[in-house]
Scaffold this active site. Structure first.
Site, PDB file in Angstrom:
ATOM      1  CG  HIS A   1       3.136   1.435  -7.614  1.00 30.86           C
ATOM      2  ND1 HIS A   1       4.150   0.858  -6.690  1.00 30.86           N
ATOM      3  CD2 HIS A   1       2.093   1.631  -6.764  1.00 30.86           C
ATOM      4  CE1 HIS A   1       3.590   1.117  -5.762  1.00 30.86           C
ATOM      5  NE2 HIS A   1       2.359   1.357  -5.584  1.00 30.86           N
TER       6      HIS A   1
ATOM      7  CD  GLU B   1       5.336  -2.384  -4.659  1.00 27.55           C
ATOM      8  OE1 GLU B   1       5.706  -2.649  -3.528  1.00 27.55           O
ATOM      9  OE2 GLU B   1       4.115  -2.101  -5.010  1.00 27.55           O
TER      10      GLU B   1
ATOM     11  CE  LYS C   1       3.506   5.130  -4.469  1.00 26.30           C
ATOM     12  NZ  LYS C   1       2.595   4.612  -3.238  1.00 26.30           N
TER      13      LYS C   1
ATOM     14  CG  ASP D   1      -0.215  -3.227  -2.386  1.00 25.16           C
ATOM     15  OD1 ASP D   1      -1.127  -3.335  -1.110  1.00 25.16           O
ATOM     16  OD2 ASP D   1       0.622  -2.562  -2.612  1.00 25.16           O
TER      17      ASP D   1
ATOM     18  CG  HIS E   1       2.418  -5.550  -4.776  1.00 26.54           C
ATOM     19  ND1 HIS E   1       2.816  -4.558  -3.999  1.00 26.54           N
ATOM     20  CD2 HIS E   1       2.675  -6.904  -4.286  1.00 26.54           C
ATOM     21  CE1 HIS E   1       3.671  -5.184  -3.115  1.00 26.54           C
ATOM     22  NE2 HIS E   1       3.494  -6.654  -3.252  1.00 26.54           N
TER      23      HIS E   1
ATOM     24  CG  ASP F   1      -3.225   0.859  -2.776  1.00 26.97           C
ATOM     25  OD1 ASP F   1      -2.921   0.112  -3.272  1.00 26.97           O
ATOM     26  OD2 ASP F   1      -2.366   1.931  -2.472  1.00 26.97           O
TER      27      ASP F   1
ATOM     28  CG  ASP G   1       1.204  -1.625  -6.625  1.00 28.37           C
ATOM     29  OD1 ASP G   1       0.011  -1.435  -7.209  1.00 28.37           O
ATOM     30  OD2 ASP G   1       1.354  -1.802  -5.458  1.00 28.37           O
TER      31      ASP G   1
ATOM     32  CG  ASP H   1      -0.789   3.282  -5.732  1.00 30.20           C
ATOM     33  OD1 ASP H   1      -1.377   2.527  -5.916  1.00 30.20           O
ATOM     34  OD2 ASP H   1       0.151   3.498  -4.878  1.00 30.20           O
TER      35      ASP H   1
ATOM     36  CD1 TRP I   1       7.605   1.172  -3.371  1.00 31.31           C
ATOM     37  CD2 TRP I   1       6.633   1.112  -1.288  1.00 31.31           C
ATOM     38  NE1 TRP I   1       7.056   2.381  -2.915  1.00 31.31           N
ATOM     39  CE2 TRP I   1       6.460   2.246  -1.673  1.00 31.31           C
ATOM     40  CE3 TRP I   1       6.170   1.092   0.038  1.00 31.31           C
ATOM     41  CZ2 TRP I   1       5.776   3.320  -1.106  1.00 31.31           C
ATOM     42  CZ3 TRP I   1       5.622   1.979   0.811  1.00 31.31           C
ATOM     43  CH2 TRP I   1       5.318   3.101   0.188  1.00 31.31           C
TER      44      TRP I   1
END
Ligand SMILES: C[C@H](O)[C@H](O)[C@@H](O)C(=O)CO
Ligand SMILES: [Mn+2]
Length: 417
Positions: free
Chosen positions: A260, A224, A226, A324, A284, A294, A257, A292, A185
């Site tokens: 993302h 990956e 995004k 993630d 992820h 997380d 992810d 995003d 990524w």
């Protein structure tokens, strides 16, 4: 909870599921065989051991909860502690910045297998296989563009870094007798409007071609995408379309992810489409809250839908499940445990789905019956199967892990400053 109560509740659940054609013992066996790749970066807010620079690349760990891991020993201890509260055997997903650099500054284009000897030894001792990630962020040469940088010297630096990371992943895979999944990524993008979208994407494509020219047998590459990063809101070089195109053309694994994509986009819906065109997927699993962000993964509809799609596509052997997220505002060991157990709970529910009956309803155009059974599945006693799974794995049942995490905090992490 008393052991006998758990067993009794399980026996009732087993009978209930059997009526729907589901063998709960077999389901537990399948769940036991599914490893998750535990991200090393929740324990220290994505800091790593390379330098004390700040986190860049459009990602942010917010919060200042005491007790973050300050060195490799603490990180390893925290990871093992967290893993000890999660049923099953899992993997560890390492970023390059977590190498053992012996107190020296080893630049990213100089990293070697020897910087991960200690991790490979640790992995063997603790029976925890490794996955790997190149690291393009938090470095003086990160800027806004790494592998897509028009400045040849900077681009070559990152190409060299990524090539070396692949060689490290290959060695990890060889030693552990199981392919190491290496994620790529890069944060590359632009804060404001760019009039050169094609140029940067062409550069990224060329960099990837150079990086992947070397073929390996013991590692797998995944790429990956995004939507955007903080400070890079207008353009992301490695967008979803870009990597899907690259992945299909070059038969690379695609990393999905869950943070993302646009907030209303279903990541679960991508699984079946992608699996028709690329060999495997990496996940992820995260929890985007409005962006995003997380946040710690929980058992929500997004995670449930994703797990159900993996099972409905019969793709447990083609989808690698990684986590993630990085929440620095709560106990970090607790954050690991919540997210990993939540993902397993979602997988368990997916495995307990009476898919044959549901598909029979669908094929015979009985839409009401399909919807009714899907609704009823939500309140079936899957929790009793989960408790039994925890008991069998000798890990805390239900909320019992809260006290355990508190104990570790009192005895260990609270003493760090
Ligand atoms: C630290 C990870 O590599 C990072 O989170 C990446 O996977 C990502 O998701 C960036 O938003
Ligand atoms: Mn990710």
């Amino acid at each position: 909870m008393k052991e006998q109560q758990i067993i009794n509740a399980y026996e009732i659940a087993k009978e209930r599921y059997a009526k729907l054609g589901i063998d709960t013992d077999a389901v537990m066996e399948t769940l036991q065989s599914v490893p998750m790749s535990m991200h090393c970066w929740q324990a220290d807010d994505v800091t790593g051991f390379e330098s004390q620079g700040s986190l860049t690349g459009g990602i942010q760990a917010t919060g200042n909860y005491p007790g973050k891991a300050r060195n490799i020993e603490e990180l390893r201890a925290d990871i093992l502690k967290a893993a000890s509260y999660v049923p099953g055997k899992h993997r560890l997903n390492l970023h390059e910045i977590y190498g053992e650099f012996g107190g020296q500054f080893v630049d990213r284009d100089q990293v070697e297998v020897k910087h991960f000897e200690g991790w490979m030894q640790w992995s063997k001792e603790n029976d925890m296989k490794l996955d790997f990630n190149s690291t393009s962020f938090s470095h003086p040469k990160s800027g806004n563009l790494s592998l897509s940088n028009p400045d040849k010297a900077i681009r070559d630096f990152w190409i060299e870094h990524t090539k070396r990371c692949r060689a490290i992943a290959e060695e990890m895979g060889k030693r552990q007798g199981d392919p190491c999944i290496m994620n790529l990524w890069v944060h590359d993008g632009s804060k404001d409007i760019t009039v050169n979208r094609m140029k940067y994407r062409a550069l990224l494509k060329d960099s990837l071609d150079q990086i992947f020219a070397q073929k390996y047998d013991h590692m797998k590459d995944c790429i990956e995408s995004k939507v955007f990063g903080i400070g890079l809101e207008s353009y992301t070089v490695g967008s979803n379309d870009f990597y899907i195109g690259y992945g299909v053309q070059n038969q690379k694994l695609i990393t999905l992810d869950t943070g993302h994509f646009h907030p209303t986009e279903s990541v679960a819906d991508k699984v079946s489409s992608l699996l028709l065109y690329v060999p495997e997927l990496m996940l992820h699993v995260s929890r985007p809250v409005r962006w995003d962000s997380d946040h710690v993964t929980i058992m929500n509809d997004d995670t449930l839908d994703l797990c159900k799609e993996i099972v409905r596509c019969n793709a447990l052997n083609r989808v690698h499940i990684g986590l993630d997220y990085f929440d620095a505002s709560i106990n970090r060991i607790g954050a690991y445990v919540i997210g990993m157990r939540a993902t397993q709970k979602c997988l368990l529910q997916a495995l307990l789905e009476p898919l044959n009956t549901l598909r029979d309803y669908e094929e015979t155009d009985r839409g009401f019956q399909r919807l009714a059974l899907l609704e009823e599945c939500k309140s079936l006693p899957w929790g009793a199967v989960w408790d039994m799974f925890c008991l069998k794995n000798n890990v805390p049942v239900g909320e019992e892990y809260i006290a355990e995490v508190e104990k570790y905090e009192a005895e260990v992490t609270s003493k760090r400053n």
